[in-house]
Write a protein that holds these residues in place. Structure first.
Motif, mmCIF file in Angstrom:
data_model
loop_
_atom_site.group_PDB
_atom_site.id
_atom_site.type_symbol
_atom_site.label_atom_id
_atom_site.label_comp_id
_atom_site.label_asym_id
_atom_site.label_seq_id
_atom_site.Cartn_x
_atom_site.Cartn_y
_atom_site.Cartn_z
ATOM 1 N N PHE A 184 -21.962 12.735 11.587
ATOM 2 C CA PHE A 184 -20.859 12.438 10.661
ATOM 3 C C PHE A 184 -19.787 13.525 10.639
ATOM 4 C CE2 PHE A 184 -24.975 11.015 8.867
ATOM 5 C CZ PHE A 184 -24.833 9.660 9.095
ATOM 6 N N ASN A 185 -19.910 14.538 11.501
ATOM 7 C CA ASN A 185 -18.987 15.667 11.469
ATOM 8 C C ASN A 185 -17.683 15.332 12.197
ATOM 9 O OD1 ASN A 185 -17.843 18.144 11.114
ATOM 10 N ND2 ASN A 185 -19.197 19.241 12.520
ATOM 11 N N GLY A 186 -16.807 14.628 11.505
ATOM 12 C CA GLY A 186 -15.512 14.275 12.074
ATOM 13 C C GLY A 186 -14.451 15.338 11.859
ATOM 14 N N SER A 187 -14.749 16.372 11.087
ATOM 15 C CA SER A 187 -13.924 17.565 10.892
ATOM 16 C C SER A 187 -12.760 17.370 9.917
ATOM 17 C CB SER A 187 -13.373 18.095 12.220
ATOM 18 O OG SER A 187 -14.428 18.431 13.100
ATOM 19 N N PHE A 188 -12.116 16.200 9.881
ATOM 20 C CA PHE A 188 -10.974 16.044 8.977
ATOM 21 C C PHE A 188 -10.784 14.584 8.588
ATOM 22 C CE2 PHE A 188 -9.137 15.042 13.059
ATOM 23 C CZ PHE A 188 -8.183 14.059 12.789
ATOM 24 N N ILE A 189 -10.166 14.389 7.417
ATOM 25 C CA ILE A 189 -9.793 13.063 6.918
ATOM 26 C C ILE A 189 -8.445 13.201 6.215
ATOM 27 C CG2 ILE A 189 -10.476 11.065 5.537
ATOM 28 C CD1 ILE A 189 -13.305 12.320 5.381
ATOM 29 N N VAL A 190 -7.506 12.336 6.555
ATOM 30 C CA VAL A 190 -6.202 12.312 5.901
ATOM 31 C C VAL A 190 -5.913 10.874 5.459
ATOM 32 C CG1 VAL A 190 -3.726 12.729 6.125
ATOM 33 C CG2 VAL A 190 -5.353 14.213 7.327
ATOM 34 N N ASN A 191 -5.641 10.703 4.186
ATOM 35 C CA ASN A 191 -5.302 9.382 3.651
ATOM 36 C C ASN A 191 -4.019 9.471 2.830
ATOM 37 O OD1 ASN A 191 -7.437 7.526 4.455
ATOM 38 N ND2 ASN A 191 -8.798 8.771 3.184
ATOM 39 N N THR A 192 -3.133 8.509 3.017
ATOM 40 C CA THR A 192 -1.925 8.397 2.211
ATOM 41 C C THR A 192 -1.732 6.941 1.832
ATOM 42 O OG1 THR A 192 -0.896 10.229 3.414
ATOM 43 C CG2 THR A 192 0.545 8.836 2.102
ATOM 44 N N LEU A 193 -1.572 6.677 0.555
ATOM 45 C CA LEU A 193 -1.344 5.310 0.119
ATOM 46 C C LEU A 193 -0.392 5.303 -1.062
ATOM 47 C CD1 LEU A 193 -4.186 3.969 -2.107
ATOM 48 C CD2 LEU A 193 -4.418 6.194 -1.048
ATOM 49 N N GLY A 194 0.251 4.175 -1.254
ATOM 50 C CA GLY A 194 1.177 4.039 -2.360
ATOM 51 C C GLY A 194 1.666 2.620 -2.483
ATOM 52 N N GLY A 195 2.420 2.365 -3.531
ATOM 53 C CA GLY A 195 2.925 1.017 -3.734
ATOM 54 C C GLY A 195 4.020 0.978 -4.771
ATOM 55 N N TYR A 196 4.788 -0.111 -4.724
ATOM 56 C CA TYR A 196 5.893 -0.307 -5.664
ATOM 57 C C TYR A 196 5.848 -1.741 -6.187
ATOM 58 C CZ TYR A 196 10.483 0.252 -7.804
ATOM 59 O OH TYR A 196 11.504 0.342 -8.711
ATOM 60 N N GLU A 197 6.196 -1.885 -7.447
ATOM 61 C CA GLU A 197 6.196 -3.195 -8.093
ATOM 62 C C GLU A 197 7.608 -3.522 -8.573
ATOM 63 O OE1 GLU A 197 2.886 -4.593 -10.753
ATOM 64 O OE2 GLU A 197 4.444 -4.354 -12.277
ATOM 65 N N TRP A 198 8.165 -4.645 -8.092
ATOM 66 C CA TRP A 198 9.480 -5.112 -8.522
ATOM 67 C C TRP A 198 9.307 -6.199 -9.573
ATOM 68 C CZ3 TRP A 198 8.364 -4.019 -3.447
ATOM 69 C CH2 TRP A 198 9.196 -3.073 -2.802
ATOM 70 N N LYS A 199 9.990 -6.055 -10.675
ATOM 71 C CA LYS A 199 9.958 -7.071 -11.705
ATOM 72 C C LYS A 199 10.892 -8.201 -11.316
ATOM 73 C CE LYS A 199 10.205 -7.630 -16.722
ATOM 74 N NZ LYS A 199 10.469 -6.951 -18.016
ATOM 75 N N VAL A 200 10.402 -9.425 -11.372
ATOM 76 C CA VAL A 200 11.176 -10.610 -11.034
ATOM 77 C C VAL A 200 11.311 -11.449 -12.301
ATOM 78 C CG1 VAL A 200 11.355 -12.653 -9.577
ATOM 79 C CG2 VAL A 200 10.290 -10.571 -8.688
ATOM 80 N N GLY A 201 12.518 -11.582 -12.788
ATOM 81 C CA GLY A 201 12.700 -12.265 -14.052
ATOM 82 C C GLY A 201 12.151 -11.425 -15.185
ATOM 83 N N ARG A 202 11.668 -12.051 -16.220
ATOM 84 C CA ARG A 202 11.174 -11.324 -17.395
ATOM 85 C C ARG A 202 9.687 -11.014 -17.321
ATOM 86 N NH1 ARG A 202 12.938 -14.327 -22.738
ATOM 87 N NH2 ARG A 202 11.980 -12.461 -23.598
ATOM 88 N N GLN A 203 8.910 -11.763 -16.520
ATOM 89 C CA GLN A 203 7.465 -11.583 -16.606
ATOM 90 C C GLN A 203 6.744 -11.763 -15.279
ATOM 91 O OE1 GLN A 203 6.593 -14.559 -19.577
ATOM 92 N NE2 GLN A 203 6.413 -16.194 -18.070
ATOM 93 N N ASN A 204 7.448 -11.866 -14.181
ATOM 94 C CA ASN A 204 6.804 -11.998 -12.879
ATOM 95 C C ASN A 204 7.040 -10.735 -12.066
ATOM 96 O OD1 ASN A 204 6.185 -14.634 -13.692
ATOM 97 N ND2 ASN A 204 8.130 -15.387 -12.864
#
Length: 782
Positions: free
Chosen positions: A654-674
């Motif tokens: 299991f000695n892979g030496s390194f792990i790099v993770n990057t994640l993210g997200g954005y939410e756009w409001k559509v109308g008043r409630q979607n």
């Protein structure tokens, strides 16, 4: 006419995407329960207020701790919970939808200095472990994160693979490597009960599988530990999943229907009686591919995975003094194929089931003391056959029927000695019944021999105690002791644990943790048999004497909470593993690498004389979801070594030496409630260690021959993957539709799985992991 038609189409799209603009905004309830973090005792009269709303809107918790805040406008909302003598809590970004009431389980922490005004901490619970005894290497996660993170597929194991120090090495399975440890060192708990592998097509002794049985729609906030965990967790050396099922809606009936890559799903929840606050919640899922095959559709797949699972929880308050809950999780699966080409016939069939059922009772003696008692049953079974026939003559065959069942009685008590001192202690007794039978055909000898043909039982005993002392609100100490013993032999473990955290400024905190952790061996290892007389097929069991694998673990942490949304966290860890089973003869084989392949290996003639060590540094920068977006970036650098019976120091697989993770997200409001959401993830990690193939020897033998003298010296190519998720949430008056597309490996990057020798080409060939996979989901809550 064409102009009118165009305008009509535009209006239709406008209504569908943002229809709430054209009609009154929908409202929903935020309901839940407020309890003391330490004892679990309901807090009566806690004030729950909706933030940023005019006029003021609020409610209070009743005699059983329940609250129901009605008329909340659909959308992202925030609430504040206040209770005299406790630290106030602010929860922001709650996704209130029209189709389902928002369920919130609130655990409030008593102020250490009674009489002082409690501080409002808007960010105190974001990512912080629910378990108050966890000061290092722990964080919580929720149902929304399990769905929102790209590539997670609603699977808790794939979700935590985004956290620092955690890696998922194979697309085909959700096994996770934590700080260079074997996936087999992971402990799964559900509603406080240790459970067997909760994954479809997972084997006995493993902790992962291709498809999770855990339904994220059923989860409440839960904890994940990556090391040096508190004393109430035992029989694990890697990490802990402490999963909680949410309670059903105790006021109204609600339903969920979903179809997606993982299956067709239906869920229901509601009250038995609105007067009693008793509720139920359940969810059933059936394999999509299996359903399509039933309809007679030709999917062009040689082996269709068939599976189904059921999860449920019944929650019954017993006046103000107690609660009774009944819960369960179960799944069955099978897969098979028959291929006939020329003079060769291949047959494969694998069947499995896993389940857990429990009854839990909580009794509140007073506001300071709570007793919980759980009686549970758990079981798992794998059985199947794999054979090859050439010219009507059997050339290869392996069959097995492995099963385990466990009955557990456990009880723990929580006591608040004072506002500064909290105590938790418990005992657990498990009776385990196991049966292992297999058969391997050896054509050279023309015999069937067995590595296992036994049935038996054993007992496991566990006890623990944890004490937490708050010197001040900024300085906390947790000490504990864990005990466990297996009746199969005389080995026992006494494991001290200690951790401390010090918030030396308003935004900065340092922490330290140490623990001794032990784990028993898989039953298939304990009862492994060695063939000592081929003529009379005489066997002996050589592993029953094996003791625990043990691990010293130390963690040093530093955290900066820049504001309510941004956090920087780093941890440095050292782990020393010892008493690791290795072979009696000189070899590279060690149980430290158990779980390094898709199929679990069975070894005989082992002794507890191996050791190993892990060392690493982890860094996480996180913005919690707020103002429509979030991100998480982690970097992990580590080294994992071991020593087997030949005395040579090697890399673990299991000695892979390194792990790099990057994640993210954005939410756009559509109308008043979607809303429309876009989430992405980039994962880059060092490849697992391999045992090279000896090409010349393989060509001579006509099959794969590996050079074990060079075991794990080299790494496979780096693992790299980009995942994307696009979703649209559409709120109607009494229903919420969700349409999502999750694309795993959008660039179709070729990641290595393993190498093998091809006797037809007489060359070494790479078997690759899964390429691009689009997975759609349509769900309606109503």
């Amino acid at each position: 006419m064409k102009l009118r038609t165009g305008i009509s189409i535009i209006n239709l799209l406008f209504v569908l995407l943002g229809g709430s603009v054209l009609m009154a905004q929908s409202t929903q309830s935020i309901r839940g329960m407020v309890i003391d973090q330490n004892t679990g005792v309901p807090l009566i009269g806690a004030t729950v207020s909706l933030l940023d709303h005019e006029p003021l809107m609020g409610t209070i918790s009743d005699r059983q701790g329940f609250f129901n805040l009605e008329g909340v406008p659909v959308g992202r909302r925030g609430i504040r919970i206040d209770y005299l003598g406790y630290q106030s809590i602010v929860r922001e970004g709650l996704d209130v939808t029209a189709g389902k009431a928002f369920n919130l389980h609130v655990e409030m922490e008593e102020s250490a200095i009674m009489g002082e005004e409690a501080e409002v901490r808007a960010f105190s619970n974001k990512g912080q472990a629910l378990n108050e005894m966890a000061l290092v290497s722990a964080r919580s996660f929720n149902m929304e994160e399990a769905e929102r993170y790209a590539g997670s597929w609603g699977d808790p194991a794939r979700l935590v693979a985004n956290f620092a120090g955690v890696q998922s090495p194979a697309d085909q399975s959700n096994d996770i490597i934590i700080r260079g440890n074997s996936p087999a060192g992971l402990l799964w708990k559900l509603e406080g009960v240790s459970i067997y592998n909760p994954n479809h097509f997972g084997s006995i002794g493993s902790t992962g599988g291709p498809i999770s049985m855990i339904n994220n729609n059923m989860l409440a906030n839960s904890d994940f530990f990556s090391g040096a965990f508190p004393s109430q967790y035992g029989n694990a050396t890697s990490g802990v999943f402490d999963l909680n099922l949410r309670s059903g809606n105790n006021q109204d009936r609600e339903y969920t229907a979903q179809v997606g890559f993982n299956g067709f799903e239906f869920g229901a929840e509601g009250p038995f009686s609105k007067k009693s606050n008793a509720s139920y919640v359940m969810s059933y899922r059936y394999s999509s591919l299996s359903f399509f095959e039933t309809l007679g559709l030709n999917l062009g797949v040689p082996a269709i995975p068939h599976y189904q699972d059921l999860t449920f929880k019944v929650d019954i308050p017993i006046n103000e003094k107690g609660r009774l809950s009944v819960f369960g999780l179960g799944g069955v699966n099978h897969i098979g194929s028959e291929v006939e080409e020329d003079n060769r016939y291949d047959y494969f069939r694998s069947n499995a089931w896993t389940g857990v059922f429990g009854i839990s009772h909580r009794h509140y003696f007073n506001e300071k003391t709570r007793l919980r008692t759980i009686l549970s049953w758990g079981g798992i079974r794998n059985f199947g056959l794999d054979s090859t026939t050439r010219d009507g003559v059997l050339t290869e065959q392996y069959g097995q029927d492995f099963s385990e069942q466990k009955i557990t009685l456990q009880s723990d008590v929580r006591r608040r000695l004072s506002s500064r001192d909290h105590l938790i202690g418990g005992v657990e007794v498990s009776y385990i019944r196991a049966s292992y039978v297999d058969s391997v055909y050896v054509p050279d000898w023309n015999i069937f021999f067995q590595t296992a043909n036994t049935s038996g039982s054993l007992m496991m005993f566990r006890a623990f105690i944890d004490w937490k002392h708050k010197f001040t609100e900024q300085l906390q100490l947790v000490t504990g002791l864990h005990y466990q013993q297996v009746s199969l032999n005389s080995d026992l473990a006494l494991e001290p644990r200690v951790s401390m955290s010090w918030k030396f400024s308003e935004k900065q905190e340092v922490s330290f943790g140490y623990g001794l952790h032990s784990q028993s061996q898989p039953g298939t290892i304990y009862f492994s048999e060695t063939l000592v007389d081929t003529a009379n097929l005489e066997y002996v069991q050589t592993n029953k004497h094996l003791g625990f694998t043990r691990s010293h673990q130390a963690v040093l942490g530093y955290q900066v909470q820049f504001d309510s949304r941004h956090r920087l966290k780093s941890e440095f860890y050292l782990q020393k593993l010892f008493d690791v089973p290795v072979t009696t003869y000189p070899s590279h084989i060690s149980m430290i690498n158990y779980g390094g392949s898709f199929n679990s290996s069975v070894y005989d003639s082992l002794v507890n004389k191996g050791d190993g060590w892990n060392m690493g540094l982890e860094l996480s920068m996180e913005r919690f979801f707020s103002n429509n977006f979030y991100y998480l970036a982690t970097i992990s650098l580590f080294n994992s070594k071991y020593r087997a019976s030949d005395g040579k120091i090697r890399n673990t697989v299991f000695n892979g030496s390194f792990i790099v993770n990057t994640l993210g997200g954005y939410e756009w409001k559509v109308g008043r409630q979607n809303a429309i959401t876009l989430d992405g993830r980039v994962s880059w990690a060092g490849g697992l260690r391999t045992i090279p193939i000896d090409l010349e020897a393989s060509q001579e033998a006509g099959e794969t021959v590996r050079d074990y003298s060079k075991a794990f010296e080299s790494r496979a190519d780096d693992y790299f993957r980009i995942d994307m998720r696009l979703a649209y949430k559409w709120n109607l008056k009494h229903a919420t539709w969700t349409f999502a597309l999750d694309i795993q490996n959008v660039t179709n990057h070729i990641n290595p799985f393993f190498n093998e020798y091809n006797p037809e080409t007489e060359q070494i060939e790479q078997v690759s992991q899964i390429g691009i996979i689009p997975a759609g989901v349509i769900r309606v809550n109503f």
